[in-house]
Motif scaffolding. Structure first.
Motif, PDB file in Angstrom:
ATOM      1  N   GLU A  50       0.793  -1.373   0.074  1.00 43.71           N
ATOM      2  CA  GLU A  50      -0.038   0.154  -0.039  1.00 43.71           C
ATOM      3  C   GLU A  50       0.995   1.132  -0.052  1.00 43.71           C
ATOM      4  OE1 GLU A  50      -3.471   2.198   2.547  1.00 43.71           O
ATOM      5  OE2 GLU A  50      -2.244   0.701   3.525  1.00 43.71           O
ATOM      6  N   ARG A  52       0.384   5.511  -0.257  1.00 42.90           N
ATOM      7  CA  ARG A  52      -0.279   6.745   0.098  1.00 42.90           C
ATOM      8  C   ARG A  52       0.420   7.896   0.047  1.00 42.90           C
ATOM      9  NH1 ARG A  52      -4.184   4.848  -1.390  1.00 42.90           N
ATOM     10  NH2 ARG A  52      -6.201   4.108  -0.554  1.00 42.90           N
ATOM     11  N   GLY A  55      -2.173  11.444   1.118  1.00 40.71           N
ATOM     12  CA  GLY A  55      -3.563  10.828   1.452  1.00 40.71           C
ATOM     13  C   GLY A  55      -4.191  10.138   0.255  1.00 40.71           C
ATOM     14  N   MET A  56      -3.380  10.457  -1.008  1.00 34.88           N
ATOM     15  CA  MET A  56      -4.200  10.045  -2.439  1.00 34.88           C
ATOM     16  C   MET A  56      -3.411   8.677  -2.748  1.00 34.88           C
ATOM     17  SD  MET A  56      -4.965  13.429  -4.311  1.00 34.88           S
ATOM     18  CE  MET A  56      -3.546  14.269  -3.932  1.00 34.88           C
ATOM     19  N   ASP A  57      -3.940   7.909  -3.615  1.00 29.06           N
ATOM     20  CA  ASP A  57      -3.234   6.593  -4.140  1.00 29.06           C
ATOM     21  C   ASP A  57      -2.692   7.028  -5.554  1.00 29.06           C
ATOM     22  OD1 ASP A  57      -3.252   4.266  -5.618  1.00 29.06           O
ATOM     23  OD2 ASP A  57      -5.236   3.857  -6.140  1.00 29.06           O
TER      24      ASP A  57
END
Lengths: 297, 269
Positions: A50, A52, A55-57
């Protein structure tokens, strides 16, 4: 995590960079630093795990994230067909910055990296240090919240390095988050609040420069050079002195809490080294201890 | 294919703005030497037109069109020269220049670190190539009008047709360039381009070839381009042009899609 075919470049690393912090990735060549930076820069999708950013993908929101990042890649990829100033104004347009604002920003940044006098020069005749400074200026054109610097001072002469460090330090003071890779220990000690040491795609240590030195090395290092073919026999006699004894082809290193006391003990053993140096332990000692002295390419 | 393209086109204004910034970069990079290059792209088809169209044309005499009309050889050759110059102009930009920018100048490595995406780079470069291609076409059409090889009205209709030809070849060239390994590979492309130039009904009506070859020629892109533009400049009626337009639009869409996908793969390893 990042895989290229069968080769695993980054094998599961777990880091969190806080806003406003200067964070460093240290490691020898091939440790996976640049692959990590490319993933964070949203130009290389992770093969697993994961990630980030702000705060975004990175896969879904690539353009939105990149709009708020500044990237200074390892190899300068300035536009050779444009002038120094145009390199900044044209780049600003990729971010959708208005022409006028782009010109003002370019002049401001050229001043910041001390290239105003070369504004109308082509890129090609610039020295390595100037190109690097221009690349850093270009990375700042969109007023980024995070600046990614992949080996920002590799290949620069001492003057140029110090100038770059000073500029980066000023950015840090302005509250910009810096994420950098380096294999210069002094660079990491100067700039980073926190860092990780990577080796073979994994993290082998993490913490502030000070904490890492305390945890993985001693306070001081005594370097002894004996006037003999081999240092090996002397090292045997020194065994047990300090926390660790390391034998190099030309000298013996003693990792000790108190250097002067250790030197006295060496004399007490009846040994007469040709050369004695007591120094404070640094990140370099940590780095070499953790990642080994063997050259890996 | 539509489902692949559509999500990317949702944010049309951002896409067009970012593509435009790629065009802007090329405008900024425009230098005096480049203008000479532009001039050569215009002069070359003009030389062919004068030497073969007018020179050889004097020996050949008039040619019958499928509808029975007789036209001069220069009138027959001129639209073909226009089509191939639109092809050459677009290809020059999207093959050699594009490849150099991607592989050697590492220009796009810098661009993709910004919000600009590979699809937008492809679109921007193609748009730029077409600015260049359209300039060639417009100049050439002006010469055709001056030499009484077509009318002003037909020339005005022929311009968008020539632009479409450029877009289609530009996109195809860009897609092909993403597969190129080195400059040597471009020699092959040059040969292919010259073969098309000679055999696409440019100098001789395709009907003159043996049936099998004739059919083969009819499916090549330059033949469709020549057919389209010749139909316009000679004022041939009917709906035959529709097939040409569809063919070229499809070629452009596929080329653009392949190019941006390949660029994505090359730039985002």
């Amino acid at each position: 995590m990042k895989r290229f075919g069968d080769f695993v470049a980054v094998d599961g690393i777990d880091v969190e960079v806080r806003s406003g912090e200067a964070f460093g990735f240290l490691g020898p060549n091939g440790a996976g630093k640049s692959s990590t930076m490319r993933m964070v820069g949203c130009i290389s999708p992770p093969s697993g795990g994961e990630l980030r950013i702000l705060g975004m993908d990175p896969v879904a929101d690539g353009p939105a994230i990149r709009a708020r990042l500044g990237v200074c890649p390892q190899l300068d990829n300035l536009d050779p067909e444009l002038t120094v100033r145009e390199n900044l104004t044209v780049y600003a347009r990729y971010f959708g910055i208005a022409r006028r604002a782009a010109r003002e920003r370019a002049d401001e940044l050229l001043d910041f990296v001390q290239l105003s006098e070369r504004a109308d020069s082509k890129v090609e005749p610039l020295s390595g240090g100037m190109k690097r400074r221009l690349t850093i200026a270009r990375a700042l054109v969109n007023d980024p919240e995070i600046v990614l610097l992949d080996e920002p001072t590799t290949g620069l002469d001492p003057q140029a390095r110090h100038l770059v460090w000073e500029r980066l330090f000023r950015l840090k003071q302005q509250g910009v988050t810096l994420v950098l890779t380096t294999h210069y220990m002094d660079e990491a000690e100067q700039l980073c609040d926190r860092l990780v040491v990577m080796d073979g795609g994994r993290i082998v240590a993490e913490g502030s420069p000070r904490a890492l030195i305390e945890r993985h090395s001693t306070r001081e290092v005594v370097e002894l050079r004996f006037a003999a073919e081999s240092q090996e026999p002397f090292a045997d006699k020194l065994d047990g002195l300090g926390e660790r004894v390391e034998v190099l082809p030309d000298r013996v290193l003693l990792y000790v809490p108190d250097g002067d006391a250790a030197v006295a003990e060496v004399s007490a053993l009846g040994l007469n080294p040709a050369n004695v140096l007591v120094r404070r332990s640094g990140l370099e000692d940590v780095f070499l201890h953790l990642t080994g002295r063997t050259l890996v390419d | 294919m539509l489902t692949l393209v559509l999500p990317r086109l949702v944010d049309v204004s951002a896409v067009s703005r970012r593509s435009a910034s790629v065009v802007e970069r090329n405008v900024a990079a425009l230098k005096s030497v480049y203008w000479l290059l532009l001039l050569s792209g215009f002069v070359e088809p003009l030389l062919y037109l004068l030497s073969i169209g007018v020179g050889v044309g004097a020996l050949v005499g008039d040619l019958p069109l499928p509808d029975g009309r007789l036209v001069s050889y220069a009138e027959f050759v001129a639209p073909a020269m226009l089509a191939s110059s639109a092809m050459t102009g677009a290809l020059a930009e999207t093959t050699f220049n594009f490849f150099g920018k991607m592989k050697y100048m590492k220009l796009y490595d810098g661009m993709i670190a910004t919000p600009v995406r590979p699809f937008e780079i492809a679109l921007g470069e193609l748009g730029w190539a077409m600015l260049r291609g359209s300039a060639y076409s417009a100049a050439f059409l002006a010469v055709m009008v001056a030499l009484h090889l077509t009318t002003v009205a037909r020339a005005l209709t022929a311009l968008p047709a020539a632009v479409l030809v450029g877009f289609a070849f530009g996109a195809l060239g860009m897609a092909v360039s993403t597969f190129m390994r080195s400059w040597q590979d471009f020699d092959l492309m040059g040969s292919a381009q010259f073969t098309l130039f000679l055999f696409s009904g440019t100098f001789v009506p395709a009907q003159a070839y043996p049936t099998l070859l004739h059919w083969l020629v009819e499916v090549t892109p330059l033949y469709r381009s020549v057919h389209l533009i010749r139909g316009v400049t000679l004022g041939v009626g009917g709906w035959a042009w529709l097939l040409d337009v569809l063919y070229l639009v499809a070629m452009m869409a596929v080329g653009l899609l392949v190019a941006s996908r390949r660029m994505g793969r090359l730039l985002y390893p």
